[in-house]
Enzyme design. Structure first.
Site, PDB file in Angstrom:
ATOM      1  N   SER A  42       0.871  -1.187   0.000  1.00 25.47           N
ATOM      2  CA  SER A  42       0.000   0.000   0.000  1.00 25.47           C
ATOM      3  C   SER A  42       0.902   1.229   0.000  1.00 25.47           C
ATOM      4  CB  SER A  42      -0.976  -0.021   1.187  1.00 25.47           C
ATOM      5  OG  SER A  42      -0.377   0.319   2.400  1.00 25.47           O
ATOM      6  N   HIS A 152      -3.623  -5.877   3.241  1.00 28.34           N
ATOM      7  CA  HIS A 152      -2.698  -6.908   3.729  1.00 28.34           C
ATOM      8  C   HIS A 152      -3.375  -8.228   4.097  1.00 28.34           C
ATOM      9  CE1 HIS A 152       0.457  -3.650   4.945  1.00 28.34           C
ATOM     10  NE2 HIS A 152       0.381  -3.836   3.649  1.00 28.34           N
ATOM     11  N   GLN A 160      -6.220  -1.224   7.905  1.00 31.68           N
ATOM     12  CA  GLN A 160      -5.148  -2.126   7.453  1.00 31.68           C
ATOM     13  C   GLN A 160      -4.405  -2.785   8.621  1.00 31.68           C
ATOM     14  OE1 GLN A 160      -2.553  -0.910   4.009  1.00 31.68           O
ATOM     15  NE2 GLN A 160      -0.977  -0.838   5.576  1.00 31.68           N
ATOM     16  N   GLU A 161      -4.196  -2.012   9.701  1.00 29.12           N
ATOM     17  CA  GLU A 161      -3.406  -2.546  10.816  1.00 29.12           C
ATOM     18  C   GLU A 161      -3.998  -2.130  12.151  1.00 29.12           C
ATOM     19  OE1 GLU A 161       0.641  -1.214  10.315  1.00 29.12           O
ATOM     20  OE2 GLU A 161       0.577  -1.620   8.169  1.00 29.12           O
ATOM     21  N   GLU A 203       1.627  -9.177   7.302  1.00 29.92           N
ATOM     22  CA  GLU A 203       2.621  -8.768   8.296  1.00 29.92           C
ATOM     23  C   GLU A 203       2.604  -9.654   9.531  1.00 29.92           C
ATOM     24  OE1 GLU A 203       2.372  -4.530   8.935  1.00 29.92           O
ATOM     25  OE2 GLU A 203       3.054  -4.140   6.897  1.00 29.92           O
ATOM     26  N   ASP A 235      -3.193   1.683  11.706  1.00 33.53           N
ATOM     27  CA  ASP A 235      -2.842   2.282  10.428  1.00 33.53           C
ATOM     28  C   ASP A 235      -4.082   2.118   9.565  1.00 33.53           C
ATOM     29  OD1 ASP A 235      -1.909   3.206   8.065  1.00 33.53           O
ATOM     30  OD2 ASP A 235      -0.332   1.686   7.797  1.00 33.53           O
ATOM     31  N   GLU A 276      -2.504   6.302  12.134  1.00 28.71           N
ATOM     32  CA  GLU A 276      -1.651   6.519  10.952  1.00 28.71           C
ATOM     33  C   GLU A 276      -2.519   6.622   9.699  1.00 28.71           C
ATOM     34  OE1 GLU A 276       1.342   3.461  10.702  1.00 28.71           O
ATOM     35  OE2 GLU A 276       1.588   3.709   8.542  1.00 28.71           O
ATOM     36  N   ASP A 303       2.195   8.568   6.783  1.00 26.95           N
ATOM     37  CA  ASP A 303       2.993   7.520   6.133  1.00 26.95           C
ATOM     38  C   ASP A 303       2.963   7.783   4.626  1.00 26.95           C
ATOM     39  OD1 ASP A 303       4.210   5.278   5.139  1.00 26.95           O
ATOM     40  OD2 ASP A 303       2.616   3.887   5.679  1.00 26.95           O
ATOM     41  N   ASP A 304       1.853   7.396   3.953  1.00 32.29           N
ATOM     42  CA  ASP A 304       1.702   7.772   2.546  1.00 32.29           C
ATOM     43  C   ASP A 304       1.696   9.293   2.408  1.00 32.29           C
ATOM     44  OD1 ASP A 304       1.485   5.099   2.110  1.00 32.29           O
ATOM     45  OD2 ASP A 304      -0.648   5.098   1.618  1.00 32.29           O
ATOM     46  N   LYS A 328      10.279   4.947   6.525  1.00 32.46           N
ATOM     47  CA  LYS A 328      10.572   3.738   5.752  1.00 32.46           C
ATOM     48  C   LYS A 328      11.662   4.099   4.746  1.00 32.46           C
ATOM     49  CE  LYS A 328       5.801   1.953   5.664  1.00 32.46           C
ATOM     50  NZ  LYS A 328       4.515   2.107   4.907  1.00 32.46           N
ATOM     51  N   HIS A 356       9.132  -1.311   9.024  1.00 32.74           N
ATOM     52  CA  HIS A 356       9.332  -2.326   7.988  1.00 32.74           C
ATOM     53  C   HIS A 356       8.374  -2.061   6.824  1.00 32.74           C
ATOM     54  CE1 HIS A 356       5.763  -5.009   9.457  1.00 32.74           C
ATOM     55  NE2 HIS A 356       5.477  -3.730   9.466  1.00 32.74           N
ATOM     56  N   ARG A 357       8.362  -2.945   5.817  1.00 31.40           N
ATOM     57  CA  ARG A 357       7.327  -2.943   4.781  1.00 31.40           C
ATOM     58  C   ARG A 357       6.581  -4.276   4.855  1.00 31.40           C
ATOM     59  NH1 ARG A 357       7.476   1.764   1.368  1.00 31.40           N
ATOM     60  NH2 ARG A 357       5.317   1.061   1.136  1.00 31.40           N
ATOM     61  N   SER A 358       5.462  -4.343   4.152  1.00 33.50           N
ATOM     62  CA  SER A 358       4.674  -5.583   4.247  1.00 33.50           C
ATOM     63  C   SER A 358       5.390  -6.773   3.604  1.00 33.50           C
ATOM     64  CB  SER A 358       3.279  -5.376   3.665  1.00 33.50           C
ATOM     65  OG  SER A 358       3.349  -4.821   2.381  1.00 33.50           O
ATOM     66  N   LYS A 379       8.044  -0.140  14.167  1.00 30.75           N
ATOM     67  CA  LYS A 379       6.882  -0.901  13.690  1.00 30.75           C
ATOM     68  C   LYS A 379       7.383  -2.045  12.824  1.00 30.75           C
ATOM     69  CE  LYS A 379       3.589   0.386  10.473  1.00 30.75           C
ATOM     70  NZ  LYS A 379       2.358   0.955   9.900  1.00 30.75           N
TER      71      LYS A 379
HETATM   72  P1  PGA Z   1       3.144  -1.415   2.934  1.00 27.56           P
HETATM   73  O1  PGA Z   1       2.225  -1.153   4.206  1.00 27.56           O
HETATM   74  O2  PGA Z   1       4.476  -1.842   3.357  1.00 27.56           O
HETATM   75  O3  PGA Z   1       2.357  -2.479   2.197  1.00 27.56           O
HETATM   76  O4  PGA Z   1       3.162  -0.120   2.161  1.00 27.56           O
HETATM   77  C1  PGA Z   1       2.710  -0.726   5.427  1.00 27.56           C
HETATM   78  C2  PGA Z   1       2.057   0.557   5.848  1.00 27.56           C
HETATM   79  O5  PGA Z   1       1.166   1.090   5.154  1.00 27.56           O
HETATM   80  O6  PGA Z   1       2.446   1.078   6.897  1.00 27.56           O
HETATM   81 ZN    ZN Z   2       1.038   2.879   6.720  1.00 28.60          ZN
END
Ligand code: PGA
Ligand code: ZN
Length: 407
Positions: A42, A152, A160-161, A203, A235, A276, A303-304, A328, A356-358, A379
């Site tokens: 993502s 995920h 998502q999280e 994850e 998140d 997040e 994040d994004d 990241k 980390h990443r997914s 994270k």
């Molecule tokens: P991604 O997701 O590593 O798939 O981008 C992790 C996140 O959004 O924090």
């Molecule tokens: Zn994120």
């Protein structure tokens, strides 16, 4: 110290989703180091480019560019520090988003070089980062993603999280031990609650079918009840559930104002303190409104929104579009730019959560990075996957060596 690289090699390795990614090995004198890079799903639209072959999957083109173009030049030069190496790579790439050589190829070399520099200075990586970049080292809270949804998982829990933020105890070892115990207890609870087998998400968290918006929070709030210093985070990764009619959660579309109220309501009823990407990445005003409305002490985390980019974080600081951000390294593609982003954030009073990443590898560099820069959080997913556990275990190991390293 000037660093000469005597040998450089690269090869394909597989990430935790079974997709190819890049590992780089560097040798200088008696020292040999390796670094590999993760891959997100993502992703933010302003991230540096992760280069893939025409099939959208392989990394042969990047490996070829590293071997034929980058490495011969690396071996012919010496580098005074990380910045010199990164500037060299960025210039060689020559594009604004590292699309020619690929942010994945560039970052693998950048991280390997940091490890090599630490080894040549006879310091652990975290200590080298703190010392050479001027950060105050410290131990992060564990942002353990225990329930996986959104992009995920097959069953899409609305967010998502769902994260247990574990900290506030005397040691990382103890914190990790208790967080792992909670994670395992959570497994029993979700298995009892759902009739079907409970799968794991990307994850390593559980991905159960829970029917209401509240249910994951009810379960997690109960779970952390015995740990007064722990709290919850999410998140939302909201760009992923925005459509033309609004933000879609369990069959209902919410305009941004209504979604702001949903978060406010959740925070009033549950120990949810870290949110997040609550809104789409192109709506910093909505982030700013949530921060202004949220109870004191809430973390609104980009994040994004911020993509670990110094230019972007500078803009978001001016807009008050949060008070924390995810770090990241592969979002920007070189460590020097990562350090620039963290410096700007810390100067503005924003907290950092190294992530980390997914799609992950067994490289535990981000644990050293989190300690070295004194990040608020690390994270790294759930400990059911070895690629996640190694990050937390490295933290515990750093704690053990911390006292022995001259501060
Ligand atoms: P991604 O997701 O590593 O798939 O981008 C992790 C996140 O959004 O924090
Ligand atoms: Zn994120």
């Amino acid at each position: 110290m000037m660093i000469t690289i005597d040998r450089a090699e690269t090869k394909e390795v597989f990430d935790s989703r079974g997709r190819p990614t890049i590992e780089v090995m560097l040798v200088s004198g008696e020292h040999m180091v390796q670094a590999s890079v993760p891959s997100g799903k993502s992703t933010g639209s302003k991230e540096a480019l992760e280069k893939r072959d025409k099939d959208g999957r392989g990394v042969e083109d990047v490996l070829h560019l590293l071997r034929e173009e980058v490495f011969p030049q690396l071996l012919a030069r010496t580098f005074e520090n990380q910045r010199a190496l990164d500037d060299f790579l960025i210039e060689l790439d020559g594009t604004p988003n590292k699309s020619r050589l690929g942010a994945n190829g560039i970052l693998a070399v950048s991280i390997a070089f940091a490890k090599l520099s630490a080894a040549k200075n006879k310091l652990p990586v975290w200590k080298f980062i703190a010392k050479s970049e001027g950060f105050t080292a410290g131990f992060p809270r564990l942002y353990m993603n225990v329930l996986n949804g959104g992009a995920h998982a097959d069953f899409k829990l609305p967010f998502q999280e769902y994260i247990v933020v574990a900290g506030g105890l005397d040691s990382v070892r103890e914190t990790y031990a208790r967080a792992k115990k909670l994670f395992s207890k959570l497994g029993e609870i979700v298995r009892e609650e759902t009739v079907e087998e409970v799968p794991f998400g990307d994850e390593g968290g559980y991905a159960p079918k829970l029917a209401t918006l509240d249910r994951p929070f009810e379960i997690l709030a109960d779970l952390i009840d015995s740990e007064p210093t722990f709290f919850l985070g999410i998140d939302a990764a909201a760009t992923e559930f925005l459509n033309k009619e609004g933000y879609r959660l369990i069959g209902t579309n919410y305009p941004r104002e209504a979604l702001n109220e949903v978060y406010g309501d959740l925070m009033s009823r549950f120990p949810l303190r870290s949110i997040e990407d609550p809104f789409a990445e192109d709506d910093p005003q909505a982030f700013a409104k949530l921060l202004a409305d949220a109870p004191e002490g809430t973390l609104v985390v980009g994040d994004d929104l911020t993509v670990t980019n110094p230019k972007v974080i500078a803009e978001m600081i001016v807009l008050h579009a949060g008070n924390a951000l995810i770090i990241k390294p592969n979002q920007v593609g070189s460590l020097s730019e990562v350090y620039d982003t963290i410096r700007l954030a810390h100067q503005a009073g924003w907290k950092t959560v190294v992530s980390h990443r997914s799609g992950e590898t067994d490289d535990s560099f981000i644990a050293d990075l989190a300690v070295g820069v004194g990040a608020y959080g690390l994270k790294a997913g759930a400990p059911s996957q070895q690629v996640r556990a190694v990050k937390y275990e490295r933290l515990v190991q750093i704690e053990a060596e911390y006292a022995n390293v001259l501060q």
